[in-house]
Structures are given as structure tokens and as C-alpha cells.
Enzyme design. Structure first.
Site, mmCIF file in Angstrom:
data_model
loop_
_atom_site.group_PDB
_atom_site.id
_atom_site.type_symbol
_atom_site.label_atom_id
_atom_site.label_comp_id
_atom_site.label_asym_id
_atom_site.label_seq_id
_atom_site.Cartn_x
_atom_site.Cartn_y
_atom_site.Cartn_z
ATOM 1 N N PRO A 2 42.436 4.527 -4.229
ATOM 2 C CA PRO A 2 41.829 3.734 -5.305
ATOM 3 C C PRO A 2 40.535 4.392 -5.790
ATOM 4 C CG PRO A 2 41.990 2.456 -3.258
ATOM 5 C CD PRO A 2 42.528 3.810 -2.969
ATOM 6 N N GLU A 3 40.409 4.564 -7.087
ATOM 7 C CA GLU A 3 39.218 5.169 -7.668
ATOM 8 C C GLU A 3 38.448 4.097 -8.435
ATOM 9 O OE1 GLU A 3 40.164 8.902 -9.619
ATOM 10 O OE2 GLU A 3 41.850 9.247 -8.265
ATOM 11 N N LYS A 58 33.052 4.054 -5.352
ATOM 12 C CA LYS A 58 34.266 3.450 -4.791
ATOM 13 C C LYS A 58 33.934 2.480 -3.663
ATOM 14 C CE LYS A 58 36.109 7.939 -5.138
ATOM 15 N NZ LYS A 58 36.966 8.981 -4.563
ATOM 16 N N ARG A 250 43.943 19.518 -1.712
ATOM 17 C CA ARG A 250 44.581 18.452 -2.497
ATOM 18 C C ARG A 250 45.164 19.022 -3.784
ATOM 19 N NH1 ARG A 250 40.629 13.505 -2.824
ATOM 20 N NH2 ARG A 250 42.595 12.380 -2.938
#
Ligand SMILES: [Zn+2]
Length: 270
Positions: A2-3, A58, A250
Site C-alpha cells: 500500500p502506498e 505510508k 524490485r
């Protein structure tokens, strides 16, 4: 993960469910949460009233009526699920907040990496954070100052929460696509015009998410992405095949045609 838009949405969900209500009990169901937060945390919050719910980057901060703060970070897969005390506990519930009006808020987290910690008055719950990605004061000059002399790839610099708070792997890639900037470009190489496009790109990527706060990890929002998760699919702007590379362990997705490095920078890449 979640950003900013997803955490903002979740914080508003928690605020609607919990603001002004008295906590009957906080149960930490997962051993990692119990180890980190401790018995003391559950004792401390019992009977307290939720006075404020805020998001920064966040992070979520829940201020209680004695000014102590519960700090929550969703990490990879956390989310709030609101129900009542009569409902069955949701699958993957790692912590549960019961309120005196019967509301139950569960921290649901399949990966079990989310954190909950209690901060008493005077202790700073937040790590060092840069300017909010949604801050209206963010402009080319401010972003240039935040990036400073970082020679790391711009994608990596955007993920550094000390530079800019709130972006993660998805919206960093999307913002760079909007701005037509190669994710491998050294951060310190961006000039004012590129920085201005990047600020606009960040706004555009986050605005698209805020219009449609469905969580991408449930597959609700994947259609709105231009590059993320679209390896081999045509670029929405120029039709070239979206490419995937690995940066910092990533995946980074980008369009090799419309996010081109200048020839001199391309020669300088490792
Ligand atoms: Zn393209």
C-alpha cells in the site's frame, strides 16, 4: 505494498470507524505484533478515546486522549476491515480493536509484516521523512533540493522516504512514465524541466489512484496502470513494448521508447 493513496484511504476508513470512540480492548493476535508492541501497549490503550487519525507518508498515527500515539505501518499487505463485535474475525486478522459502541476494526495482513507500536507523549513515532508526495508546495525546485546530489537512479531515489514520503514501487514507476523519464537516470542529472515534469507526473499518478482507491493487490485497480505489471504490453502513449528491469531487487517497468535517457547518460550507465 500500500502506498500513499491506499494508506490515505485506509486512514479515512479507520477515522470514520474509530474517531471519538472508546477502546474496550486492543488484541494483538500475531506473535510478532505482541513481541514488538508488548503487553504494556494493550494495557495502555484500554479505555482510551481515539482523538485523531492522521497519515504521513505510508504511516498512520492514531492519537489517543492522553496524547499517546499508536503508530501503524501496513508494510506489504496490511489493511483495515471494519465490522462489529458480533461478526466472525476476518481471515488473516493480526490485531483487533474493539470499541465500546460495538465497532470492531481488524488489521488484516496476509503477509503478517504490518507493525503497531505505542508511543507515549514526547516520543517521536515517525522516522525521518521527506516532503509529502501530495504536498501542494512540492515543485521542481523543492524536488531538486530533496534529491540533492544523489547519484542513485531516480526510481530508487523516489522510493527513499527521506526524499519524498508516500511513493512506493508502483507510483514511482507510473510517475516516471508520465514524466517520460528513464528510471535509471541518475537523480542528480535531472534538470529543472525534467523535475517539473516529474512533479506533474507524481501528481498525475497519485490523482489517478485517489479517484479510484480500490486496492491494486485485490486486482481491482490494475487497469489504471500505464507501466506497472505490464511487461511486454504496448505503451499507452507510443505503442512500444513495456520493459521490466530489476532495480534494488524490485521490478521497475518503463517504456524504452518514450522514457529515453539522453545519449550521454546512456553511455554512462553501468
Ligand atoms: Zn512509450
Amino acid at each position: 505494498m500500500p502506498e500513499l493513496p491506499e494508506v490515505e484511504f485506509a486512514a479515512r476508513v479507520l477515522e470514520r470507524a474509530a474517531l471519538g470512540k472508546r477502546i474496550v480492548e486492543l488484541r494483538l493476535l500475531h506473535p510478532a505484533l505482541r513481541r514488538r508492541a508488548g503487553e504494556e501497549c494493550t494495557e495502555h490503550v484500554r479505555g482510551r478515546i481515539v482523538e485523531r487519525v492522521e497519515r504521513r507518508g505510508k504511516h498512520q498515527l492514531v492519537t489517543l486522549d492522553d496524547r499517546s500515539v499508536l503508530h501503524v505501518h501496513f508494510r506489504m499487505s496490511g489493511d483495515w476491515v471494519v465490522a462489529t463485535r458480533d461478526d466472525a474475525e476476518p481471515r488473516h486478522a493480526r490485531a483487533v480493536l474493539d470499541f465500546s459502541d460495538g465497532t470492531r476494526v481488524a488489521l488484516v495482513d496476509p503477509r503478517a509484516l504490518a507493525t503497531v507500536t505505542l508511543h507515549r507523549v514526547g516520543s517521536q513515532p515517525l522516522p525521518e521523512l521527506g516532503v509529502e508526495a501530495t504536498d501542494p508546495a512540492l515543485d521542481a525546485a523543492a524536488l531538486g533540493r530533496a534529491l540533492g546530489r544523489r547519484r542513485a537512479a531516480i526510481k530508487m531515489a523516489l522510493l527513499d522516504q527521506r526524499v519524498l514520503a508516500g511513493l512506493g514501487n508502483i507510483y514511482a514507476a507510473e510517475a516516471l512514465w508520465h514524466a517520460r523519464i528513464d528510471p535509471r537516470a541518475p537523480a542528480s542529472s535531472l534538470r529543472t524541466a525534467s523535475l517539473a515534469r516529474l512533479v506533474a507526473g507524481i501528481r498525475e499518478a497519485l490523482a489517478a489512484a485517489s479517484d479510484d482507491p480500490g486496492r491494486y493487490n485485490r486486482g481491482e485497480a490494475i487497469d489504471r496502470f500505464h507501466v506497472y505489471g505490464r511487461e511486454g504490453e504496448p505503451c499507452h502513449r507510443c505503442g512500444a513494448s513495456i520493459r521490466r528491469i530489476v532495480q534494488g531487487g524490485r521490478s521497475t517497468y518503463f517504456c524504452p521508447r518514450c522514457q529515453r535517457l539522453s545519449p550521454s547518460l546512456r553511455r554512462a550507465l553501468p
